[in-house]
Design a protein around this motif. Structure first.
Motif, PDB file in Angstrom:
ATOM      1  N   VAL A  75       6.727 -11.437   0.213  1.00  0.00           N
ATOM      2  CA  VAL A  75       5.723 -11.974  -0.708  1.00  0.00           C
ATOM      3  C   VAL A  75       4.623 -10.941  -0.957  1.00  0.00           C
ATOM      4  CG1 VAL A  75       4.010 -13.812  -1.022  1.00  0.00           C
ATOM      5  CG2 VAL A  75       6.224 -14.326   0.030  1.00  0.00           C
ATOM      6  N   THR A  76       4.160 -10.313   0.112  1.00  0.00           N
ATOM      7  CA  THR A  76       3.109  -9.303  -0.003  1.00  0.00           C
ATOM      8  C   THR A  76       3.615  -8.060  -0.731  1.00  0.00           C
ATOM      9  OG1 THR A  76       2.270 -10.057   2.134  1.00  0.00           O
ATOM     10  CG2 THR A  76       1.416  -7.981   1.331  1.00  0.00           C
ATOM     11  N   ALA A  77       4.862  -7.703  -0.521  1.00  0.00           N
ATOM     12  CA  ALA A  77       5.409  -6.454  -1.063  1.00  0.00           C
ATOM     13  C   ALA A  77       5.704  -6.504  -2.558  1.00  0.00           C
ATOM     14  CB  ALA A  77       6.679  -6.092  -0.324  1.00  0.00           C
ATOM     15  N   LYS A  78       5.995  -7.651  -3.088  1.00  0.00           N
ATOM     16  CA  LYS A  78       6.458  -7.792  -4.476  1.00  0.00           C
ATOM     17  C   LYS A  78       5.513  -7.115  -5.473  1.00  0.00           C
ATOM     18  CE  LYS A  78       9.462  -9.945  -7.200  1.00  0.00           C
ATOM     19  NZ  LYS A  78      10.787  -9.454  -7.274  1.00  0.00           N
ATOM     20  N   GLY A  79       6.027  -6.106  -6.186  1.00  0.00           N
ATOM     21  CA  GLY A  79       5.298  -5.447  -7.270  1.00  0.00           C
ATOM     22  C   GLY A  79       4.174  -4.506  -6.859  1.00  0.00           C
ATOM     23  N   LYS A  80       4.040  -4.184  -5.593  1.00  0.00           N
ATOM     24  CA  LYS A  80       2.953  -3.309  -5.132  1.00  0.00           C
ATOM     25  C   LYS A  80       3.255  -1.842  -5.432  1.00  0.00           C
ATOM     26  CE  LYS A  80       0.469  -6.385  -2.833  1.00  0.00           C
ATOM     27  NZ  LYS A  80      -0.900  -6.686  -2.918  1.00  0.00           N
ATOM     28  N   THR A  81       2.194  -1.048  -5.465  1.00  0.00           N
ATOM     29  CA  THR A  81       2.329   0.396  -5.553  1.00  0.00           C
ATOM     30  C   THR A  81       1.938   0.945  -4.195  1.00  0.00           C
ATOM     31  OG1 THR A  81       1.797   0.383  -7.896  1.00  0.00           O
ATOM     32  CG2 THR A  81       1.558   2.475  -6.735  1.00  0.00           C
ATOM     33  N   VAL A  82       2.821   1.726  -3.590  1.00  0.00           N
ATOM     34  CA  VAL A  82       2.615   2.186  -2.213  1.00  0.00           C
ATOM     35  C   VAL A  82       2.720   3.696  -2.119  1.00  0.00           C
ATOM     36  CG1 VAL A  82       3.514   0.048  -1.212  1.00  0.00           C
ATOM     37  CG2 VAL A  82       5.077   1.941  -1.642  1.00  0.00           C
ATOM     38  N   TYR A  83       2.196   4.217  -1.010  1.00  0.00           N
ATOM     39  CA  TYR A  83       2.379   5.623  -0.682  1.00  0.00           C
ATOM     40  C   TYR A  83       2.870   5.724   0.749  1.00  0.00           C
ATOM     41  CZ  TYR A  83      -2.256   5.340   1.492  1.00  0.00           C
ATOM     42  OH  TYR A  83      -3.324   4.994   2.282  1.00  0.00           O
ATOM     43  N   PHE A  84       3.553   6.799   1.026  1.00  0.00           N
ATOM     44  CA  PHE A  84       4.202   7.045   2.309  1.00  0.00           C
ATOM     45  C   PHE A  84       3.221   7.666   3.294  1.00  0.00           C
ATOM     46  CE2 PHE A  84       7.537   8.291   5.157  1.00  0.00           C
ATOM     47  CZ  PHE A  84       7.211   9.550   5.598  1.00  0.00           C
ATOM     48  N   VAL A  85       3.167   7.114   4.509  1.00  0.00           N
ATOM     49  CA  VAL A  85       2.343   7.669   5.582  1.00  0.00           C
ATOM     50  C   VAL A  85       3.229   7.779   6.822  1.00  0.00           C
ATOM     51  CG1 VAL A  85       0.331   7.334   7.057  1.00  0.00           C
ATOM     52  CG2 VAL A  85       0.278   6.530   4.712  1.00  0.00           C
ATOM     53  N   SER A  86       3.195   8.933   7.453  1.00  0.00           N
ATOM     54  CA  SER A  86       3.941   9.107   8.686  1.00  0.00           C
ATOM     55  C   SER A  86       2.961   9.484   9.797  1.00  0.00           C
ATOM     56  CB  SER A  86       4.996  10.198   8.515  1.00  0.00           C
ATOM     57  OG  SER A  86       5.781  10.285   9.674  1.00  0.00           O
TER      58      SER A  86
END
Length: 183
Positions: A75-86
């Protein structure tokens, strides 16, 4: 070249174990069981350099079961814009063999909230293999112990996740912060 060196070391080890077992055989009284004792002693001695990896493989399997996870809320993830962090790799201390946990996080661009993450467990080879036997690449050989475990199908599962929930990925965190600061 490494194969020849490994073959030489293995031959020397097997012959040395045989000679020690032969010595044990000669020391024991002349009974029917002395050959059995010397034979068991030989096989225990031959396998002794691998005991840390054999025992470590059980611990590795347990750590994989506990830590190798793919965590997200659809539900939280739907349609989000994300960036990768390691984040930095975390060593797991107090073990005979070195184990590490590597988290991979995908954070929301706007809120910096972790949208989804997965953890993988990595191992080094046993102490004897790290100390004495190296491969052509300079890394210690693993005889029994796996190198890593990841949840599901690893990166393939991440790509499927991004597509399934319409999640857009932008360049990594440092790249994104540079872009954000320029605006």
């Amino acid at each position: 070249m490494t194969g020849l060196i490994l073959l030489f070391v293995l031959t020397v080890w097997l012959v040395s174990c045989f000679l020690v077992a032969l010595l044990v055989y000669k020391i024991l009284p002349k009974r029917w069981w002395r050959l059995v004792i010397a034979g068991v002693f030989y096989f225990v001695l031959v396998a002794s350099p691998l005991y840390d990896e054999i025992l470590g493989s059980f611990e590795f399997a347990r750590l994989c079961k506990e830590n190798s996870k793919f965590e997200f809320d659809p539900v939280t993830a739907k349609g989000k814009t994300v960036y990768f962090v390691s984040p930095p790799i975390k060593p797991i201390s107090g073990r005979w063999i070195n184990f590490y946990i590597k988290e991979t996080n995908y954070r929301d661009v706007k809120t910096n909230e972790i949208i989804f993450q997965y953890k993988a467990v990595y191992s080094e080879s046993g102490k004897l293999m790290r100390k004495f036997i190296f491969s052509d690449s300079g890394t210690p050989l693993r005889i029994v112990l796996p190198e890593s475990c990841q949840p599901g199908r690893g990166l393939t599962e991440v790509v499927d996740f991004l597509k399934k929930y319409s999640v857009n990925e932008v360049p990594s965190s440092s790249d994104y912060r540079d872009i954000k600061e320029k605006k």
